[in-house]
Structures are given as C-alpha cells and as structure tokens.
Motif scaffolding. Sequence first.
Motif, PDB file in Angstrom:
ATOM      1  N   TYR A 109      59.487  -1.104  25.185  1.00 31.03           N
ATOM      2  CA  TYR A 109      58.094  -1.741  24.567  1.00 31.03           C
ATOM      3  C   TYR A 109      57.498  -0.732  23.913  1.00 31.03           C
ATOM      4  CZ  TYR A 109      53.240  -3.436  25.344  1.00 31.03           C
ATOM      5  OH  TYR A 109      52.060  -3.886  25.237  1.00 31.03           O
ATOM      6  N   ALA A 110      57.565   0.668  24.245  1.00 30.12           N
ATOM      7  CA  ALA A 110      56.757   1.605  23.530  1.00 30.12           C
ATOM      8  C   ALA A 110      57.416   1.797  22.297  1.00 30.12           C
ATOM      9  CB  ALA A 110      56.874   3.010  24.381  1.00 30.12           C
ATOM     10  N   TRP A 111      58.788   1.838  21.991  1.00 31.55           N
ATOM     11  CA  TRP A 111      59.401   2.112  20.821  1.00 31.55           C
ATOM     12  C   TRP A 111      59.081   0.895  19.962  1.00 31.55           C
ATOM     13  CZ3 TRP A 111      62.999  -1.474  18.602  1.00 31.55           C
ATOM     14  CH2 TRP A 111      63.876  -0.687  17.292  1.00 31.55           C
ATOM     15  N   ALA A 112      58.962  -0.612  20.496  1.00 33.87           N
ATOM     16  CA  ALA A 112      58.631  -1.544  19.518  1.00 33.87           C
ATOM     17  C   ALA A 112      57.261  -1.340  19.045  1.00 33.87           C
ATOM     18  CB  ALA A 112      58.630  -2.829  20.270  1.00 33.87           C
ATOM     19  N   ALA A 113      56.227  -0.863  19.787  1.00 34.46           N
ATOM     20  CA  ALA A 113      54.765  -0.672  19.286  1.00 34.46           C
ATOM     21  C   ALA A 113      54.801   0.341  18.430  1.00 34.46           C
ATOM     22  CB  ALA A 113      53.963  -0.491  20.523  1.00 34.46           C
ATOM     23  N   LEU A 114      55.360   1.452  18.456  1.00 31.78           N
ATOM     24  CA  LEU A 114      55.243   2.637  17.831  1.00 31.78           C
ATOM     25  C   LEU A 114      56.053   2.726  16.408  1.00 31.78           C
ATOM     26  CD1 LEU A 114      55.383   5.413  20.415  1.00 31.78           C
ATOM     27  CD2 LEU A 114      53.259   4.580  19.319  1.00 31.78           C
ATOM     28  N   LEU A 115      57.156   2.107  16.410  1.00 32.76           N
ATOM     29  CA  LEU A 115      57.880   2.151  15.417  1.00 32.76           C
ATOM     30  C   LEU A 115      57.349   1.725  13.804  1.00 32.76           C
ATOM     31  CD1 LEU A 115      60.885   2.897  14.381  1.00 32.76           C
ATOM     32  CD2 LEU A 115      61.428   0.421  14.703  1.00 32.76           C
ATOM     33  N   PRO A 116      56.339   0.385  13.771  1.00 33.39           N
ATOM     34  CA  PRO A 116      55.779  -0.070  12.540  1.00 33.39           C
ATOM     35  C   PRO A 116      54.947   1.079  12.082  1.00 33.39           C
ATOM     36  CG  PRO A 116      55.912  -1.800  14.090  1.00 33.39           C
ATOM     37  CD  PRO A 116      56.436  -0.617  14.893  1.00 33.39           C
ATOM     38  N   TRP A 117      54.255   1.847  13.001  1.00 30.78           N
ATOM     39  CA  TRP A 117      53.275   2.480  12.622  1.00 30.78           C
ATOM     40  C   TRP A 117      53.966   3.733  11.867  1.00 30.78           C
ATOM     41  CZ3 TRP A 117      47.892   2.532  14.430  1.00 30.78           C
ATOM     42  CH2 TRP A 117      47.135   3.428  14.122  1.00 30.78           C
ATOM     43  N   VAL A 118      54.975   4.072  12.478  1.00 30.84           N
ATOM     44  CA  VAL A 118      55.817   5.226  11.765  1.00 30.84           C
ATOM     45  C   VAL A 118      56.528   5.048  10.517  1.00 30.84           C
ATOM     46  CG1 VAL A 118      57.878   7.028  11.976  1.00 30.84           C
ATOM     47  CG2 VAL A 118      56.268   6.365  14.162  1.00 30.84           C
ATOM     48  N   ILE A 119      57.194   3.841  10.313  1.00 33.22           N
ATOM     49  CA  ILE A 119      57.725   3.252   9.351  1.00 33.22           C
ATOM     50  C   ILE A 119      56.869   2.916   8.189  1.00 33.22           C
ATOM     51  CG2 ILE A 119      59.384   1.516   8.235  1.00 33.22           C
ATOM     52  CD1 ILE A 119      60.843   1.892  10.804  1.00 33.22           C
ATOM     53  N   LEU A 120      55.795   2.178   8.444  1.00 30.59           N
ATOM     54  CA  LEU A 120      55.020   1.452   7.131  1.00 30.59           C
ATOM     55  C   LEU A 120      53.983   2.505   6.775  1.00 30.59           C
ATOM     56  CD1 LEU A 120      54.710  -1.988   8.764  1.00 30.59           C
ATOM     57  CD2 LEU A 120      56.124  -1.300   7.305  1.00 30.59           C
ATOM     58  N   LYS A 121      53.807   2.764   5.372  1.00 28.37           N
ATOM     59  CA  LYS A 121      52.750   3.460   4.890  1.00 28.37           C
ATOM     60  C   LYS A 121      51.575   2.718   4.995  1.00 28.37           C
ATOM     61  CE  LYS A 121      51.584   5.437   0.658  1.00 28.37           C
ATOM     62  NZ  LYS A 121      51.703   5.776  -0.968  1.00 28.37           N
ATOM     63  N   ARG A 122      51.457   1.523   4.457  1.00 31.57           N
ATOM     64  CA  ARG A 122      50.305   0.686   4.779  1.00 31.57           C
ATOM     65  C   ARG A 122      50.603  -0.612   5.546  1.00 31.57           C
ATOM     66  NH1 ARG A 122      46.439   1.939   1.528  1.00 31.57           N
ATOM     67  NH2 ARG A 122      46.992   3.445  -0.441  1.00 31.57           N
ATOM     68  N   GLY A 123      49.500  -0.960   6.574  1.00 33.53           N
ATOM     69  CA  GLY A 123      49.938  -1.753   7.400  1.00 33.53           C
ATOM     70  C   GLY A 123      50.670  -1.415   8.481  1.00 33.53           C
ATOM     71  N   GLY A 124      50.769  -0.094   8.850  1.00 33.15           N
ATOM     72  CA  GLY A 124      51.155   0.285  10.158  1.00 33.15           C
ATOM     73  C   GLY A 124      50.480  -0.517  11.223  1.00 33.15           C
ATOM     74  N   ALA A 125      49.233  -0.094  11.321  1.00 32.46           N
ATOM     75  CA  ALA A 125      48.358  -0.607  12.444  1.00 32.46           C
ATOM     76  C   ALA A 125      48.489  -2.112  12.547  1.00 32.46           C
ATOM     77  CB  ALA A 125      46.849  -0.366  11.912  1.00 32.46           C
ATOM     78  N   ALA A 126      48.818  -2.837  11.605  1.00 30.44           N
ATOM     79  CA  ALA A 126      48.815  -4.378  11.650  1.00 30.44           C
ATOM     80  C   ALA A 126      50.144  -4.655  12.130  1.00 30.44           C
ATOM     81  CB  ALA A 126      48.545  -5.010  10.321  1.00 30.44           C
ATOM     82  N   GLY A 127      51.155  -3.818  11.825  1.00 34.88           N
ATOM     83  CA  GLY A 127      52.517  -3.895  12.457  1.00 34.88           C
ATOM     84  C   GLY A 127      52.857  -3.799  13.875  1.00 34.88           C
ATOM     85  N   SER A 128      51.890  -2.569  14.296  1.00 32.18           N
ATOM     86  CA  SER A 128      51.873  -2.271  15.677  1.00 32.18           C
ATOM     87  C   SER A 128      51.249  -3.179  16.597  1.00 32.18           C
ATOM     88  CB  SER A 128      51.278  -0.846  15.864  1.00 32.18           C
ATOM     89  OG  SER A 128      52.156   0.220  15.388  1.00 32.18           O
ATOM     90  N   LEU A 129      50.081  -3.882  15.882  1.00 29.88           N
ATOM     91  CA  LEU A 129      49.351  -4.631  16.670  1.00 29.88           C
ATOM     92  C   LEU A 129      50.164  -6.079  16.741  1.00 29.88           C
ATOM     93  CD1 LEU A 129      45.537  -4.407  15.469  1.00 29.88           C
ATOM     94  CD2 LEU A 129      46.432  -4.074  17.627  1.00 29.88           C
ATOM     95  N   LEU A 130      50.932  -6.256  15.512  1.00 29.87           N
ATOM     96  CA  LEU A 130      51.914  -7.694  15.923  1.00 29.87           C
ATOM     97  C   LEU A 130      52.924  -7.359  17.008  1.00 29.87           C
ATOM     98  CD1 LEU A 130      52.342 -10.274  14.677  1.00 29.87           C
ATOM     99  CD2 LEU A 130      53.760  -9.291  12.746  1.00 29.87           C
ATOM    100  N   SER A 131      53.536  -6.280  16.918  1.00 31.89           N
ATOM    101  CA  SER A 131      54.542  -6.044  18.007  1.00 31.89           C
ATOM    102  C   SER A 131      53.994  -6.138  19.327  1.00 31.89           C
ATOM    103  CB  SER A 131      55.066  -4.532  17.651  1.00 31.89           C
ATOM    104  OG  SER A 131      55.626  -4.422  16.600  1.00 31.89           O
ATOM    105  N   LEU A 132      52.739  -5.637  19.706  1.00 32.28           N
ATOM    106  CA  LEU A 132      52.187  -5.547  20.939  1.00 32.28           C
ATOM    107  C   LEU A 132      51.735  -7.035  21.164  1.00 32.28           C
ATOM    108  CD1 LEU A 132      49.648  -2.724  20.645  1.00 32.28           C
ATOM    109  CD2 LEU A 132      51.484  -2.746  22.039  1.00 32.28           C
TER     110      LEU A 132
END
Length: 264
Positions: free
Chosen positions: A136-159
């Motif tokens: 669960y932690a990996w799915a939430a953190l990975l978008p934040w690490v990979i995406l330059k822009r939209g990382g916060a949105a990606g993490s929120l989407l994963s959550l």
Amino acid sequence: MDQSKIGTFIMERRKKRGLTQAQLAERLNITDRAVSKWETGKSLPDSSIMLALCEILDITADQLLSGGREAKAAESAPSLPKETAGRVPRRGERRWRLALLLTGGLFTGTLVCFICDTALTGGLSWSRIVAVSTGYAWAALLPWVILKRGGAAGSLLSLSVFTVPYLYSLGRLLRVRAVFTVGTAMAVLSLVFLWLIYAAFRRMGRTSQAMGTACLLLAGLTASINGALYLLEAAPPPDAWNGMSVLLFLLAAAVCFTWKRGGE
C-alpha cells in the motif's frame, strides 16, 4: 538587473504557458495590474511570490532574475558530446533510480520480515500484515517519486484506488471487522477533503489564500471525522478537546486570509 528584460521574459513565458495576465494574477493571488507592471518593467515581483511565479512559468529563479539570458545561452551553446553528456544523469533517470531504490528497499524489508516470521513462528503470520502495508505504501509513494508534475495527484489517485482494498485486507488479517467499516468511512472523508485541498492549491498556487482554504478544509475534516466516529459508535461524543482542534484550524485560516501579500 534589467527590469525591462525581466518583464519581457515574464511576458514571453506567460504567453508560452497559455496564460493571460488575469489568469497569472489569480494563481498568484495578486492583481493583474501588478503583473502588467512587471511586464512593462515598472516593478519586479516580490520575493514572497517569486518561487510560486517560477513554478507557474516553469523557470528557475536565476533565469527570472537574469531576464532569460541563462536559458538563451544554454540554447545557443554547442551540445556536449554524447560520451560527456551520458555521464550526467538526467532528472528522469534520477527519478527512476529513486523509484528502484524505493521498490528495492521495501521489497528487502518485507523479505526480511517473511524470514523472521518463518523462523520464529514456523509460518507466515504477522509478516502478511507487513507485506500488505508495504504494498500500500509503495503504491502511494511511487507516483510521487516518478512523476515530475502531477506526482501529488498521482499519489492521491493511488490512495483513492487502493485504500479500501487495503483496509479490507487488513481487517481480514487482523480479524477485526471495524478496521474495514470504520476505517473506510474515515478514509473516504479524508480523501474527499485531500482532493479539495489539492484543487485549492492547483487553482490558487502556493499563496496565503490557498493556505487559508486548506486550513478551513482541515477544520471541516476534523469536525466530520469526530462526528462520523460518534455516529459509528466508535468514539464518545465530541468534547471540548475535539472542538479545540477545529478552532485552531479556523484561527490559522483567519491568519492566512488576512496576511498581506507583496507585489499587489
């Protein structure tokens, strides 16, 4: 420092980003008259909003203060040989390396837990909880690490996607139904408010108005969670201490909304 060149550079970057003076001013929580003064060389952006301006225009502070000369020099400079350029990792490469480091670290930690659990209990018991939580932690953190822009949105989407399945799995492993029922209600409330806070910062930028809106939303989230826990019979009725936390968020919102911004 040439104010005229800086103003021209701001205007060029604003147009390249497809923004009008009014739209840029709205995102910075200032007046469009202030933006007009920048672009005509009559004034410079205040230091308190310079970082937010650079983020919106997708430039660095050095580029802004030099009127874009740094960027133009880089464009006109001869490109490095492939052998030399290849030695310097790009931002995208660094992000992928961080993602691999995150994945490897979490996988290694989970594997160690499996080994310890098997050695101590002769099977897999508590380590399954660790494995589910790590995934669960990996799915939430990975978008934040990979995406330059939209990382916060990606993490929120994963959550938003994985929180309910995670709580269901956790409830089954712990054999406590309330983990899923109560946890899901709290998670849904929290995610709704987190998306609203994200939308506020996207629309207003990193401004005092956005901070004030976030504090108001956090006050609403705190009150909603306290009320929901009481209705679900998972907590006693809200008391003075619960009200104190809501009041603190409201006071913080009042301070943010009355804080004067520079450059207006």
